[in-house]
Design an enzyme around this catalytic site. Structure first.
Site, mmCIF file in Angstrom:
data_model
loop_
_atom_site.group_PDB
_atom_site.id
_atom_site.type_symbol
_atom_site.label_atom_id
_atom_site.label_comp_id
_atom_site.label_asym_id
_atom_site.label_seq_id
_atom_site.Cartn_x
_atom_site.Cartn_y
_atom_site.Cartn_z
ATOM 1 N N SER A 1 0.792 -1.223 0.108
ATOM 2 C CA SER A 1 -0.051 0.007 0.087
ATOM 3 C C SER A 1 0.943 1.241 -0.021
ATOM 4 C CB SER A 1 -0.940 -0.067 1.118
ATOM 5 O OG SER A 1 -0.161 0.314 2.404
ATOM 6 N N ASN A 2 2.132 1.208 0.731
ATOM 7 C CA ASN A 2 2.854 2.320 0.536
ATOM 8 C C ASN A 2 3.471 2.535 -0.857
ATOM 9 O OD1 ASN A 2 3.558 3.847 3.352
ATOM 10 N ND2 ASN A 2 3.654 1.964 3.871
ATOM 11 N N MET B 1 10.248 -7.035 4.259
ATOM 12 C CA MET B 1 10.388 -7.567 5.595
ATOM 13 C C MET B 1 11.676 -8.268 5.471
ATOM 14 S SD MET B 1 8.097 -5.814 6.873
ATOM 15 C CE MET B 1 7.509 -6.450 8.417
ATOM 16 N N ASN C 1 13.589 3.892 4.134
ATOM 17 C CA ASN C 1 12.680 2.965 4.883
ATOM 18 C C ASN C 1 11.539 3.436 5.509
ATOM 19 O OD1 ASN C 1 11.926 0.128 5.563
ATOM 20 N ND2 ASN C 1 12.548 0.742 7.796
ATOM 21 N N HIS D 1 8.919 3.092 8.861
ATOM 22 C CA HIS D 1 8.595 1.939 9.892
ATOM 23 C C HIS D 1 7.341 2.339 10.738
ATOM 24 C CE1 HIS D 1 9.523 -0.900 12.964
ATOM 25 N NE2 HIS D 1 9.491 -0.061 13.836
ATOM 26 N N LEU E 1 18.874 -2.402 12.435
ATOM 27 C CA LEU E 1 17.826 -2.476 12.376
ATOM 28 C C LEU E 1 16.802 -1.365 12.704
ATOM 29 C CD1 LEU E 1 15.760 -4.673 10.858
ATOM 30 C CD2 LEU E 1 15.689 -5.526 13.404
ATOM 31 N N ASP E 2 16.026 -1.012 11.892
ATOM 32 C CA ASP E 2 15.110 0.228 12.140
ATOM 33 C C ASP E 2 15.988 1.294 13.065
ATOM 34 O OD1 ASP E 2 13.041 -1.232 11.082
ATOM 35 O OD2 ASP E 2 12.561 -2.391 12.874
ATOM 36 N N GLN F 1 -1.124 7.724 7.586
ATOM 37 C CA GLN F 1 -0.110 8.906 7.894
ATOM 38 C C GLN F 1 0.957 8.409 7.077
ATOM 39 O OE1 GLN F 1 -0.512 11.976 9.039
ATOM 40 N NE2 GLN F 1 -2.975 11.227 8.865
ATOM 41 N N GLU F 2 1.159 6.966 6.995
ATOM 42 C CA GLU F 2 2.464 6.689 6.126
ATOM 43 C C GLU F 2 2.222 7.163 4.707
ATOM 44 O OE1 GLU F 2 3.506 2.225 6.752
ATOM 45 O OE2 GLU F 2 2.581 2.253 8.723
#
Ligand code: GAR
Length: 215
Positions: free
Chosen positions: A13-14, A91, A108, A110, A145-146, A174-175
């Site tokens: 969806s992004n 992922m 990225n 998150h 990571l992240d 919001q993403e």
């Protein structure tokens, strides 16, 4: 023209939000060169193909180890001459070698206000902690990571009665706003990495949050 390659693992969806922003003319100077997936069943592949975008699957299961997969992924991305690599629900943990190869041009998204809640199940963890504000973060990728320099964040309230699905949906909306915006800033050359932080040319400096950053 700046060429971006979008990496997905599932729904996409992004990625779709990016395509829609492009179609609305909100991403001038940007070409979505390809969408790559590490899973043949990634639903977003169909969406991308229907939009006339080149797609390619690199099934991580077909590779001996992370290094071999990341090397092939890097080759595929370079084959599309990408200026920017956009991880959109991709992922897979990436090797330090891959991250270095695309350093400064690897973004990225998150689903949390990093550095809170790196990793998985961010919405349930936010509910379990009882936080009042949750959100999402677009950041440059580093080997941790992240983690990595934050480009933009959006905050949403956690409401009484929220379950994981309701909170996830509020964050996802919001993403879809902040990721195309971050990519636009990159394409416009407005993002500068300085001492491990991001400076955005032309961003308001008066300390106020602009809608929809605080939804
Ligand atoms: C999004 O919520 C994204 O933030 C998250 O996966 C979802 C993908 O949805 N990414 C991560 O958790 C990465 N650590 P999408 O495929 O519909 O864009």
């Amino acid at each position: 023209m700046k060429r971006i390659v979008i990496l997905i693992s599932g729904r996409g969806s992004n990625m779709e939000a990016m395509i829609r922003a492009r179609d609305r003319g909100e991403l001038p100077g940007l070409e979505i060169a390809a969408v790559l997936a590490n899973r043949p069943d990634a639903r977003g592949l169909e969406t991308a193909a229907a939009a006339g975008i080149a797609t390619q699957v690199l099934d991580h299961k077909a590779f001996a180890d992370r290094e071999a997969f990341d090397a092939a992924l890097g080759e595929a991305i370079d084959g599309f001459q990408a200026d920017l690599v956009v991880l959109a629900g991709f992922m897979r943990v990436l090797t330090a070698g891959f991250v270095r190869r695309f350093e400064g041009r690897l973004l990225n998204i998150h689903p949390s206000l990093l550095p809170a809640f790196p990793g998985l199940h961010t919405h349930q963890r936010a509910l379990d902690e009882g936080v009042r504000i949750h959100g999402c973060t677009v950041h440059f990728v580093t080997p941790a990571l992240d983690h990595g320099p934050v480009v933009i964040q959006a905050a949403v309230p956690v409401l009484e009665g929220d379950d994981e699905a309701a909170l996830a949906a509020r964050v996802l909306a919001q993403e879809h706003v902040i990721y195309p915006r971050a990519v636009r800033w990159f394409v416009e050359g407005r993002l500068h990495l300085e001492n491990g932080r991001v400076r955005v040319d032309g961003q308001q400096q008066d300390g106020t949050l602009q809608a929809p950053l605080l939804a």
